[in-house]
Design an enzyme around this catalytic site. Structure first.
Site, PDB file in Angstrom:
ATOM      1  N   TRP A 123      18.789 -15.379   4.578  1.00 39.68           N
ATOM      2  CA  TRP A 123      18.101 -16.167   5.615  1.00 39.68           C
ATOM      3  C   TRP A 123      18.122 -17.644   5.210  1.00 39.68           C
ATOM      4  CZ3 TRP A 123      12.290 -17.301   5.630  1.00 39.68           C
ATOM      5  CH2 TRP A 123      11.914 -17.977   6.806  1.00 39.68           C
ATOM      6  N   ASP A 149      11.856  -8.555   1.296  1.00 44.44           N
ATOM      7  CA  ASP A 149      11.391  -9.265   2.483  1.00 44.44           C
ATOM      8  C   ASP A 149      11.572  -8.316   3.660  1.00 44.44           C
ATOM      9  OD1 ASP A 149      10.800 -11.005   4.491  1.00 44.44           O
ATOM     10  OD2 ASP A 149      12.258 -12.554   3.930  1.00 44.44           O
ATOM     11  N   LYS A 153       8.138 -10.423  14.505  1.00 45.45           N
ATOM     12  CA  LYS A 153       9.094  -9.789  15.417  1.00 45.45           C
ATOM     13  C   LYS A 153       8.551  -8.471  15.951  1.00 45.45           C
ATOM     14  CE  LYS A 153      11.317 -12.927  13.286  1.00 45.45           C
ATOM     15  NZ  LYS A 153      12.227 -13.939  13.189  1.00 45.45           N
TER      16      LYS A 153
HETATM   17  C1  LMR Z   1      15.337 -16.692  12.254  1.00 39.83           C
HETATM   18  O1  LMR Z   1      15.961 -16.388  11.238  1.00 39.83           O
HETATM   19  O2  LMR Z   1      15.856 -17.205  13.253  1.00 39.83           O
HETATM   20  C2  LMR Z   1      13.843 -16.420  12.306  1.00 39.83           C
HETATM   21  O3  LMR Z   1      13.454 -15.760  11.159  1.00 39.83           O
HETATM   22  C3  LMR Z   1      13.052 -17.621  12.619  1.00 39.83           C
HETATM   23  C4  LMR Z   1      13.004 -18.615  11.507  1.00 39.83           C
HETATM   24  O4  LMR Z   1      11.894 -19.032  11.153  1.00 39.83           O
HETATM   25  O5  LMR Z   1      14.044 -19.009  10.985  1.00 39.83           O
END
Ligand code: LMR
Length: 393
Positions: free
Chosen positions: A127, A208, A243
């Site tokens: 992420w 996570d 989510k």
């Molecule tokens: C994403 O990856 O788009 C979501 O988890 C929102 C974010 O805060 O990045």
């Protein structure tokens, strides 16, 4: 003083919200930030959430502080949903946090308090905010291989080799399900092998879980958490309700610490509560009160399960729809990984130049890496989307 500061670039994911909002083209498509949308392209408040909010409005008699750990009822319900008794309660500490990001930040603080030079291994890619959030907190981060961007598969052997070579005592960050950004998750057998390595190498899992219920169901999606919790002495789990309960802006999450014994767990609890006090004092209540109301009420819980099933099913069917349209319009490209992925995301597998052209020429927005949020696809826009992708390719 402030004149010494430099302007920061827009966030790679959140920056797309404003860009898409300000685009006047009526056929624009937002495949950027990870927010669920229904077939009409809307992100409505879940019906179970609305009902819980009504109940809270009618019955809540005080807004007095709850303390650094938030609501004990919320925490125990979340711990049950995540761990389902996989480790003894006396070794586990769960506290409410401001969303998944708040949870990750508290986890980082405790890891650093425990050991100043803690190294956390993160999947390559992970992420987009994991690295600035955890690295910015002061943790040393190292990548382990995860996703093969040409074959669109998990690099299982390379990942396992990297874990086998990691120094004893290091921390390894995993995504419980719906890996963000690739959407590809290890199989149950892979999770078992990963856990064997963690035990053998004395590595500490940090999981996570931001999409529980979005891959298969609440229980199967928690498999890695429960399997590891039953076998390892120590672990950390960061949960988000953004989510699965659609509570994005309400900031609802938990952080759980599993310790080797009850006495250590009590110390970790005191550290976590003390740490929270030094950064945000206590978490916001409203979203957690909603989740707690739903999880403690059988009828509301069943209604929420059904809503979660609907969200998951719609995402899966949109994956199929886009893949079918692309097979027809761009037969020379293989997009079959779209349907092998779980949850909200996967890579389209196109270049940053193609991503730019999709935005400039067609009003189709996605993260630079070509990560798409499947929830932005609807039966009404899928043809236009596939035509746009075919045009830039
Ligand atoms: C994403 O990856 O788009 C979501 O988890 C929102 C974010 O805060 O990045």
């Amino acid at each position: 003083m402030f004149e010494s500061l430099q302007t920061m670039p827009a966030d790679a994911i959140l920056g797309l919200i404003a860009e898409h909002r300000d685009d006047p083209r009526p056929n624009k498509i937002d495949l950027g930030v990870g927010v669920y949308r229904n077939a009409a392209g809307e992100t409505p408040v879940l019906a179970s959430v609305k009902k819980a909010e009504h109940r809270i409005l009618e019955t809540q008699i005080s807004k007095a502080y709850l303390g650094t750990a938030g609501s004990p009822d919320f925490n125990s319900a979340m711990q049950e949903m995540t761990f389902a008794g996989a480790a003894s309660d006396e070794r586990l500490v769960t506290i409410q946090t401001p969303g998944g990001s708040g949870s990750l930040r508290v986890a980082a603080g405790i890891l650093l308090r425990a050991r100043q030079d803690t190294t956390v291994w993160v999947s390559e890619p992970t992420w987009a905010n994991h690295v600035p959030l955890l690295g910015g907190a002061g943790l040393k981060l190292k990548p382990y291989p995860y996703y093969d961007t040409t074959k669109h598969v998990i690099q299982t052997d390379a990942m396992l080799d990297a874990l086998r070579a990691a120094p004893k005592g290091d921390v390894v960050l995993f995504h419980a399900c719906c890996h963000n950004p690739s959407g590809l998750d290890p199989s149950v057998d892979d999770w078992r092998t990963i856990t064997d390595i963690l035990v053998e190498r004395e590595l500490i899992p940090f999981i996570d879980t931001a999409y529980q219920g979005f891959a298969k169901n609440l229980d199967e999606d928690a498999f890695p958490i429960r399997h590891m919790a039953a076998r390892v002495p120590e672990m950390i789990v960061s949960s988000s309700c953004s989510k699965n309960f659609g509570l994005y802006r309400d900031r609802v999450g938990t952080v759980s610490f599993l310790s080797a014994d009850a006495a250590t767990a009590a110390t970790v609890s005191s550290q976590a509560n003390n740490y929270v006090r030094t950064i945000y004092s206590m978490p916001p209540d409203h979203g957690a009160a909603i989740v707690s109301t739903i999880l403690h009420d059988e009828a509301l819980r069943s209604e929420w399960y059904a809503e979660l099933d609907d969200m998951r099913d719609r995402l899966q069917s949109m994956r199929g729809l886009l893949n079918d349209a692309l097979v027809e319009k761009v037969p020379e490209h293989d997009f079959s990984h779209l349907v092998r992925a779980n949850g909200m995301f996967c890579f389209l597998g196109i270049t940053a130049h193609h991503v730019d052209r999709l935005k400039e020429d067609f009003g189709v927005y996605m993260v630079n890496s070509s990560r798409i949020n499947i929830a932005g696809i609807t039966p009404d826009n899928v043809e236009y989307l596939a035509d746009s992708i075919a045009a830039v390719l």
